[in-house]
Design an enzyme around this catalytic site. Structure first.
Site, PDB file in Angstrom:
ATOM      1  CB  CYS A  55      -1.176   1.654  -1.475  1.00  0.00           C
ATOM      2  SG  CYS A  55      -0.635   1.564  -3.192  1.00  0.00           S
ATOM      3  CG  HIS A 114      -1.496   6.311  -3.099  1.00  0.00           C
ATOM      4  ND1 HIS A 114      -1.166   5.155  -2.431  1.00  0.00           N
ATOM      5  CD2 HIS A 114      -2.145   7.086  -2.181  1.00  0.00           C
ATOM      6  CE1 HIS A 114      -1.584   5.225  -1.179  1.00  0.00           C
ATOM      7  NE2 HIS A 114      -2.190   6.393  -1.009  1.00  0.00           N
ATOM      8  CB  SER A 170       0.501   6.251   1.996  1.00  0.00           C
ATOM      9  OG  SER A 170       1.358   7.230   1.438  1.00  0.00           O
TER      10      SER A 170
END
Length: 332
Positions: free
Chosen positions: A140, A175, A192
């Site tokens: 990511c 994330h 992701s």
């Protein structure tokens, strides 16, 4: 949704094997760029053998196979200056996301491209060029930098990092995605393990609507969204020596009501427009992409055994260390 139990970025841990803790998975980060060395590839294979259900059998099957399928090299989107103005920002974002998805998410346990958050933007964009040239799977944080590079020069598209902190079964996960805004509409792009935690179409009427859509996506994956960090817009200047601001505002989602979140984000957007110019970037759209041709040479010279299962065989230098949770965030 990543389990981040990695060691400090300042530790030189080349000689140690990754250890596993409940709720955490260590992953390697190559510190010396491309091409990958045989030593680095072996370190990756050893790690994969430990975490894959079939272990050494799976690794040996790939490394000794003489009939592995040929992996196509994805072509990055190209927006010609003559037609770029006619292409909507939403279409550009969708095309770039499609390209990143073709690179695929990196499940190997070895992050191929080192991303230092404190590195100047110009240096990070050089790493993005390597991502295009090598066509390896990415995580990511790498996707955020690649998205910035591919959207540079799109004057009416503003980019800013959005970081998430979630919890699941008592463990904390991190994330990050690249938020985008154009003509009062918001969206996101990234990578992701979960499709609903990366790309969001450029159609949300407010930043709070976008954030709450991510919260719903996390809830559908049984995660509780605890904290959101949003940075200032990233410069369109490919030669900028500024660093990316990753945390201009922080929202503790578990402590704020929805009206409070909306009020805070509306205030942040107003400040963002005041502090950072939203005027058009002067220059030819995608000129820096056009000037750089990542396909002038083959990305697969000097192949290594078993490397066809990756996106490339040219590989990195041997230095491998663990990443820091504050420096690297994975996605799920």
């Amino acid at each position: 949704m990543d389990r981040d139990a990695s060691k400090s970025d300042d530790e030189d841990d080349k000689s140690k094997e990754p250890s596993f803790t409940p709720g955490g998975v260590l992953f390697y980060v190559n510190k010396d760029g491309v091409p990958l060395s045989s030593k680095t590839l072996q370190k990756m294979w050893d790690h994969v053998a430990k975490v894959h259900p079939e272990g050494e059998k799976m690794v040996e099957g790939i490394q000794t196979s003489d009939s592995l399928p040929k992996v196509a090299i994805p072509q990055p989107p190209s927006f010609h200056p003559a037609t770029s103005a006619a292409t909507s920002p939403a279409s550009k974002v969708q095309s770039i996301q499609h390209y990143m998805s073709q690179l695929q998410y990196n499940h190997t346990g070895m992050q191929f491209f080192e991303i230092k958050k404190t590195r100047p933007l110009a240096g990070l964009l050089e790493v993005a060029k390597d991502m295009i040239r090598e066509s390896l799977p990415i995580k990511c944080l790498e996707a955020v930098i690649l998205g910035i590079y591919l959207t540079n020069g799109t004057s009416n598209l503003h980019r800013f990092p959005i970081s998430f902190k979630t919890s699941f079964s008592g463990h904390v996960h991190s994330h990050v995605v690249l938020g985008v805004c154009s003509s009062g509409r918001y969206g996101a792009m990234g990578m992701s393990r979960r499709e609903d935690l990366m790309y969001k179409p450029l159609e949300f009427q407010s930043l709070s609507d976008l954030i709450y859509d991510f919260e719903e996506s996390y809830a559908s994956n049984f995660h509780t969204l605890r904290k959101v960090k949003i940075g200032w817009p990233v410069s369109h200047d490919p030669h900028s020596m500024e660093t990316i601001n990753w945390k201009a505002t922080t929202l503790k989602m578990v402590k704020l009501s929805r009206p409070d979140v909306e009020k805070s984000l509306d205030k942040f957007v107003r400040e963002m427009k005041t502090r950072h110019s939203w005027s058009s970037f002067q220059g030819s759209s995608y000129q820096h992409v056009k000037d750089f041709s990542p396909y002038s040479t083959s990305p697969r010279k000097e192949p290594f055994v078993g490397s066809h299962s990756l996106r490339n065989s040219r590989g990195y230098s041997p230095a491998v260390v663990f990443t820091s949770k504050d420096t690297e965030v994975e996605s799920d």
